[in-house]
Design an enzyme around this catalytic site. Structure first.
Site, mmCIF file in Angstrom:
data_model
loop_
_atom_site.group_PDB
_atom_site.id
_atom_site.type_symbol
_atom_site.label_atom_id
_atom_site.label_comp_id
_atom_site.label_asym_id
_atom_site.label_seq_id
_atom_site.Cartn_x
_atom_site.Cartn_y
_atom_site.Cartn_z
ATOM 1 N N MET A 30 0.877 -1.199 -0.151
ATOM 2 C CA MET A 30 -0.007 -0.017 0.031
ATOM 3 C C MET A 30 0.941 1.387 0.229
ATOM 4 O O MET A 30 0.478 2.290 0.302
ATOM 5 C CB MET A 30 -0.926 -0.066 1.439
ATOM 6 C CG MET A 30 -2.009 -1.013 1.042
ATOM 7 S SD MET A 30 -3.467 -1.007 2.029
ATOM 8 C CE MET A 30 -3.159 -0.678 3.781
ATOM 9 N N HIS A 34 9.067 1.150 2.894
ATOM 10 C CA HIS A 34 10.328 1.121 3.852
ATOM 11 C C HIS A 34 11.160 -0.029 3.743
ATOM 12 O O HIS A 34 10.826 -0.808 2.751
ATOM 13 C CB HIS A 34 9.746 1.136 5.324
ATOM 14 C CG HIS A 34 8.788 0.186 5.751
ATOM 15 N ND1 HIS A 34 8.940 -1.185 5.628
ATOM 16 C CD2 HIS A 34 7.275 0.498 6.071
ATOM 17 C CE1 HIS A 34 7.894 -1.809 5.968
ATOM 18 N NE2 HIS A 34 7.047 -0.974 6.235
ATOM 19 N N HIS A 37 9.433 -3.421 3.141
ATOM 20 C CA HIS A 37 9.109 -3.752 1.922
ATOM 21 C C HIS A 37 10.121 -4.015 0.905
ATOM 22 O O HIS A 37 9.979 -5.092 0.156
ATOM 23 C CB HIS A 37 8.158 -2.658 1.364
ATOM 24 C CG HIS A 37 6.924 -2.109 2.095
ATOM 25 N ND1 HIS A 37 6.953 -1.100 2.567
ATOM 26 C CD2 HIS A 37 5.625 -2.757 2.222
ATOM 27 C CE1 HIS A 37 5.711 -0.873 3.153
ATOM 28 N NE2 HIS A 37 4.934 -1.796 2.835
ATOM 29 N N GLN A 149 5.840 -11.083 7.704
ATOM 30 C CA GLN A 149 5.376 -11.924 8.717
ATOM 31 C C GLN A 149 4.577 -10.880 9.828
ATOM 32 O O GLN A 149 3.844 -11.325 10.423
ATOM 33 C CB GLN A 149 6.381 -12.652 9.565
ATOM 34 C CG GLN A 149 5.880 -13.582 10.490
ATOM 35 C CD GLN A 149 7.175 -13.832 11.688
ATOM 36 O OE1 GLN A 149 8.112 -14.216 11.154
ATOM 37 N NE2 GLN A 149 6.650 -13.555 13.056
HETATM 38 P P1 AMP Z 1 1.559 -3.019 3.427
HETATM 39 O O1 AMP Z 1 2.120 -1.849 2.453
HETATM 40 O O2 AMP Z 1 1.389 -2.500 4.832
HETATM 41 O O3 AMP Z 1 0.185 -3.522 3.003
HETATM 42 O O4 AMP Z 1 2.415 -4.169 3.372
HETATM 43 C C1 AMP Z 1 2.887 -4.586 2.259
HETATM 44 C C2 AMP Z 1 3.618 -5.899 2.446
HETATM 45 O O5 AMP Z 1 4.878 -5.831 3.262
HETATM 46 C C3 AMP Z 1 2.858 -7.002 3.415
HETATM 47 O O6 AMP Z 1 3.084 -8.354 2.873
HETATM 48 C C4 AMP Z 1 3.586 -6.830 4.776
HETATM 49 O O7 AMP Z 1 3.295 -7.752 5.690
HETATM 50 C C5 AMP Z 1 4.941 -6.579 4.291
HETATM 51 N N1 AMP Z 1 5.632 -5.679 5.692
HETATM 52 C C6 AMP Z 1 5.138 -4.599 6.252
HETATM 53 N N2 AMP Z 1 5.936 -4.258 6.992
HETATM 54 C C7 AMP Z 1 7.059 -5.417 7.101
HETATM 55 C C8 AMP Z 1 8.065 -5.423 7.742
HETATM 56 N N3 AMP Z 1 8.435 -4.571 8.782
HETATM 57 N N4 AMP Z 1 8.883 -6.272 7.572
HETATM 58 C C9 AMP Z 1 8.849 -7.260 6.359
HETATM 59 N N5 AMP Z 1 7.406 -7.058 5.723
HETATM 60 C C10 AMP Z 1 6.871 -6.123 5.849
#
Ligand code: AMP
Length: 280
Positions: A30, A34, A37, A149
């Site tokens: 989304m 960071h 990602h 995770q």
């Molecule tokens: P999001 O943009 O928050 O929807 O996350 C996109 C993907 O990145 C999802 O599979 C999350 O679980 C993963 N993700 C978010 N934060 C972390 C993190 N700190 N470490 C590893 N993967 C992450």
């Protein structure tokens, strides 16, 4: 890096690439990217001929409209980070590309997973997650899907979705990437002010305490202790739970053998943070 906004143009490009024998690794996000990602991008690059990332703030997974409106958007920096990470394709669709009016709205059978933890505190959230991931998988048809995770329950929901839809994709779960003090990296951390950012690490400390002090037997006193710790540190706690790591069955009693995961969700003022730790 090639930028696609059109689902059909991306689909035909990837079909062409696959017909030439390239495998596709996919990292849905989304945005407000960071290092967590980007670690998923690196994993995809290692295993696949083409790495595709999507940036789409999916409205259907937000049960709280204010949370959706305040979700951080940093698209220019995202493009730079993806490029620096070696991503091949960025899919940056509009809402109409993801949800054309011709697309019927589906309901997904998620069962128990939707009734607990994030499912309980964010009604409809996992339906929205399933909807967007199903649609993105349908467009991109990746060989491999990379998830973090950090969103433990989401990983289980998506694995279930993949099973149900019969899509031929391997799901890879990447360990949570943390800041130096232990705070799990999250796009929502951008919404924390300086004081809140310092306080936010308590969520990791609470989980670490549970992990360290857990003993076979009654788990309620330890869960309460962690809850108290967070409350004393200005969090408004949704849950602190201990669950079977494989099924997410919530546990009040531990036999000392079942693999466990500790999970929490708590608000620091307006910002809701989640984290988890697996017992290894
Ligand atoms: P999001 O943009 O928050 O929807 O996350 C996109 C993907 O990145 C999802 O599979 C999350 O679980 C993963 N993700 C978010 N934060 C972390 C993190 N700190 N470490 C590893 N993967 C992450």
């Amino acid at each position: 890096m090639i930028l696609y906004k059109s689902a059909s143009a991306l689909k035909s490009y990837l079909e062409q690439q696959k017909s030439m024998g390239k495998t596709v690794g996919f990292v849905p996000t989304m945005g407000a990217l960071h290092t967590g990602h980007i670690s998923l991008i690196y994993s995809a690059k290692k295993n696949n001929g083409i790495t595709v990332a999507s940036v789409f703030v999916n409205p259907t997974q937000f049960n709280n409209p204010a949370d959706f409106e305040k979700y951080p958007v940093t698209i220019e920096q995202d493009v730079n980070k993806l490029e620096a990470g070696g991503c091949d394709i960025l899919f940056l669709p509009s809402k109409d590309e993801v949800y054309p009016s011709s697309l019927p709205t589906q309901t997904y059978k998620l069962g128990y997973l939707e009734t607990i933890l994030e499912g309980k505190y964010r009604p409809g959230h996992f339906q929205g997650v399933s909807q967007v991931i199903h649609r993105l998988l349908d467009i991109i048809r990746p060989n491999d899907l990379y998830l973090g995770q950090k969103d433990y329950q989401q990983c289980m929901v998506i694995k279930k979705l993949v099973e149900h839809t019969g899509l031929a994709v391997n799901v890879h779960i990447h360990p949570t990437v943390r800041e130096r003090d232990g705070l799990a990296m999250s796009s929502r951390n951008l919404r924390l002010n300086k004081g809140e950012r310092q306080q936010a690490v308590k969520i990791y400390e609470a989980l670490s305490m549970v992990k360290k002090e857990i003993q076979p037997g009654d788990l309620k006193p330890l869960k309460n202790k962690a809850m108290m710790f967070l409350t004393e540190n200005n969090f408004k706690v949704d849950y602190v739970e201990i669950a079977d790591a494989a099924t997410l069955e919530l546990m009040d009693h531990w036999d000392g053998k079942r693999p466990l995961v500790m999970l929490t969700a708590a608000y620091l003022n307006e910002v809701r943070l989640i984290d988890n730790l697996v017992m290894d």
